[in-house]
Design a protein around this motif. Structure first.
Motif, PDB file in Angstrom:
ATOM      1  N   LYS A  91      -6.424   9.323   6.399  1.00 53.59           N
ATOM      2  CA  LYS A  91      -6.047   8.161   7.207  1.00 53.59           C
ATOM      3  C   LYS A  91      -4.944   8.635   8.155  1.00 53.59           C
ATOM      4  O   LYS A  91      -3.847   8.992   7.704  1.00 53.59           O
ATOM      5  CB  LYS A  91      -5.494   7.035   6.331  1.00 53.59           C
ATOM      6  N   GLU A 132       1.003   7.600  -6.512  1.00 58.12           N
ATOM      7  CA  GLU A 132       1.026   8.544  -5.390  1.00 58.12           C
ATOM      8  C   GLU A 132       1.599   9.902  -5.786  1.00 58.12           C
ATOM      9  O   GLU A 132       1.054  10.945  -5.455  1.00 58.12           O
ATOM     10  CB  GLU A 132       1.843   7.920  -4.263  1.00 58.12           C
ATOM     11  N   MET A 161       3.536   5.822   9.551  1.00 64.08           N
ATOM     12  CA  MET A 161       2.619   4.920  10.250  1.00 64.08           C
ATOM     13  C   MET A 161       3.200   4.486  11.586  1.00 64.08           C
ATOM     14  O   MET A 161       2.481   4.358  12.584  1.00 64.08           O
ATOM     15  CB  MET A 161       2.303   3.702   9.362  1.00 64.08           C
ATOM     16  N   VAL A 200       0.099  12.762   2.197  1.00 60.78           N
ATOM     17  CA  VAL A 200       0.895  12.302   3.344  1.00 60.78           C
ATOM     18  C   VAL A 200       1.055  13.383   4.400  1.00 60.78           C
ATOM     19  O   VAL A 200       1.690  13.167   5.441  1.00 60.78           O
ATOM     20  CB  VAL A 200       2.283  11.807   2.884  1.00 60.78           C
ATOM     21  N   TYR A 204       0.863  -1.201   0.000  1.00 59.40           N
ATOM     22  CA  TYR A 204       0.000   0.000   0.000  1.00 59.40           C
ATOM     23  C   TYR A 204       0.888   1.235   0.000  1.00 59.40           C
ATOM     24  O   TYR A 204       0.658   2.197  -0.715  1.00 59.40           O
ATOM     25  CB  TYR A 204      -0.932  -0.008   1.224  1.00 59.40           C
ATOM     26  N   SER A 205       1.912   1.205   0.848  1.00 56.19           N
ATOM     27  CA  SER A 205       2.943   2.246   0.877  1.00 56.19           C
ATOM     28  C   SER A 205       4.269   1.546   1.164  1.00 56.19           C
ATOM     29  O   SER A 205       4.322   0.314   1.274  1.00 56.19           O
ATOM     30  CB  SER A 205       2.634   3.277   1.968  1.00 56.19           C
ATOM     31  N   ARG A 221      -1.419   7.281   7.707  1.00 55.41           N
ATOM     32  CA  ARG A 221      -0.735   7.653   6.459  1.00 55.41           C
ATOM     33  C   ARG A 221      -0.095   9.038   6.583  1.00 55.41           C
ATOM     34  O   ARG A 221       0.922   9.330   5.942  1.00 55.41           O
ATOM     35  CB  ARG A 221      -1.760   7.649   5.314  1.00 55.41           C
ATOM     36  N   ASP A 246      -5.864   9.554  -1.787  1.00 55.01           N
ATOM     37  CA  ASP A 246      -5.605   8.757  -0.578  1.00 55.01           C
ATOM     38  C   ASP A 246      -4.082   8.694  -0.422  1.00 55.01           C
ATOM     39  O   ASP A 246      -3.481   9.517   0.252  1.00 55.01           O
ATOM     40  CB  ASP A 246      -6.261   7.384  -0.762  1.00 55.01           C
ATOM     41  N   GLU A 247      -3.442   7.745  -1.115  1.00 55.47           N
ATOM     42  CA  GLU A 247      -2.001   7.514  -0.969  1.00 55.47           C
ATOM     43  C   GLU A 247      -1.174   8.788  -1.157  1.00 55.47           C
ATOM     44  O   GLU A 247      -0.140   8.974  -0.516  1.00 55.47           O
ATOM     45  CB  GLU A 247      -1.526   6.450  -1.969  1.00 55.47           C
TER      46      GLU A 247
END
Ligand SMILES: O=C(O)CCC(=O)N[C@@H](C(=O)O)c1ccccc1
Length: 368
Positions: free
Chosen positions: A263, A219, A98, A243, A55-56, A266, A239-240
């Protein structure tokens, strides 16, 4: 506060059904939980990194290592630790948002429990309940997809999100629209699976009245997102890519998105998540709370965050039983398409130690 010890616990928690996205399939979740012991009490944090860096760039074993080897040594030296001092104390370590978020969350939980203040109140929650959406993975067949969506609609979820990728996009969206009508709040999430060559497939989605198209491109590719946003009626959501609050402002000002998925893991923690919320509010961009298959620990904190005023779309704050037959906290239960914001001190929930022990694969305590 003074940080005295931190317990790093890994648990394997099985999903009720495989969850397939454009970057792979989750069958069980390998979760890192952080329990911070301070001179003023303990607090819980959940690291949202997946088992693999898909995902990352973060992954759970790497997060555990960077916490133990690089982040905690910087926090143990803090004489007057507060949640707000965690970010600055960890600034010398690049990235690992994270991992940092899990530590900040545990310190924040301990701090708020010591004051008797709920996370919702501290963050600025304005609602006692939040509207919940649900995320639906890539299914083996259209019939299987419609069965799953039908179940969530029957449970009262306020919004359906379909995972898509090239080859599984137009057909599932058309099938859900045909089966459930044009009024079903519906959005799609590509998790960066498209590029300039496959972007035309997304143009065809514009006629289905979607709430948004989430993170179609890589991203870093804000330009490609801006090109698509200019061409579609349907809003583009990131989303991604988002940051930090600064990146959110840059993406919005470049026209790369009209909606943002927040999120906390993130963006480096709940405090930065509020800054993203505030920047988006200032720029007139609505946000919603994304999910990383959190247990009840992270879910409790996400529900509190989702109660802030600019969270204007249902989030991926689904009930515990969407993913887990048994949660490690008392389960979050959907009532009339909503979840109640915890009101107890801190995150307002505690893990059930018997369940935690039964799922634990490794646990270690790190001390100064
Ligand atoms: O409801 C949830 O917690 C999951 C929501 C969801 O679809 N998350 C996606 C995502 O990319 O946003 C995901 C995260 C992690 C792992 C798989 C999928």
């Amino acid at each position: 506060m003074k940080l005295e010890a931190v317990e790093l616990r890994r648990i394997d928690i099985p999903l009720v059904r495989p969850f397939r996205t454009s970057f792979g399939e989750q069958i069980t979740r390998d979760v890192l939980l952080v329990q911070a012991s301070t001179d003023e009490g303990t607090g819980w944090g959940e690291c949202v990194a997946l088992a693999d860096p898909v995902y990352s760039s973060e992954y759970v074993a790497g997060a555990e290592a960077v916490i133990a080897d690089h982040l905690l040594p910087r926090l143990f030296t803090q004489q007057d630790l507060t949640a707000r001092s965690v970010g600055p104390a960890l600034r010398g370590v690049l990235g690992h948002r994270m991992a940092k978020a899990a530590l900040e969350m545990a310190v924040l939980d301990a701090e708020l429990r010591s004051y008797g203040i709920s996370l919702g109140r501290y963050l600025g929650a304005e609602r006692a309940r939040v509207e919940c959406g649900v995320s639906v993975g890539i299914a083996p067949t259209i019939d299987a997809l419609l069965d799953e969506v039908g179940g969530y609609v029957a449970q009262g979820y306020r919004r359906i999100k379909l995972k898509i990728q090239p080859g599984w996009d137009l057909e599932p969206v058309r099938a859900v629209r045909d089966a459930f009508g044009v009024d079903l709040p519906l959005q799609v999430d590509a998790n960066t699976a498209y590029d300039a060559a496959t972007a035309p497939r997304l143009h065809a989605l514009d006629e289905y009245g979607l709430l948004l198209i989430e993170q179609p491109f890589a991203e870093e590719d804000l330009h490609q997102h801006a090109l698509l946003a200019r061409r579609l009626v349907t809003p583009v959501c990131l989303d991604e890519s988002v940051v930090s609050a600064a990146v959110a402002a840059d993406a919005i000002n470049r026209g790369a998105c009209g909606v943002v998925n927040i999120k906390p893991g993130r963006v480096g923690g709940y405090l930065e998540a509020v800054r993203v919320h505030d920047v988006c509010a200032a720029l007139g961009v609505p946000v919603w709370c994304g999910g990383m298959l959190e247990t009840g620990i992270g879910r409790a904190a996400n529900v509190a965050l989702a109660a802030l005023p600019n969270f204007r779309l249902p989030g991926d704050t689904s009930a515990s039983d969407r993913y887990y037959a048994q949660d490690i906290t008392e389960p979050f239960v959907l009532v009339d398409g909503q979840l109640a914001v915890p009101t107890g001190p801190g995150i307002g929930v505690e893990p059930r130690l018997d369940v935690l022990e039964s799922m634990t694969t490794r646990v270690r305590t790190v001390r100064p």
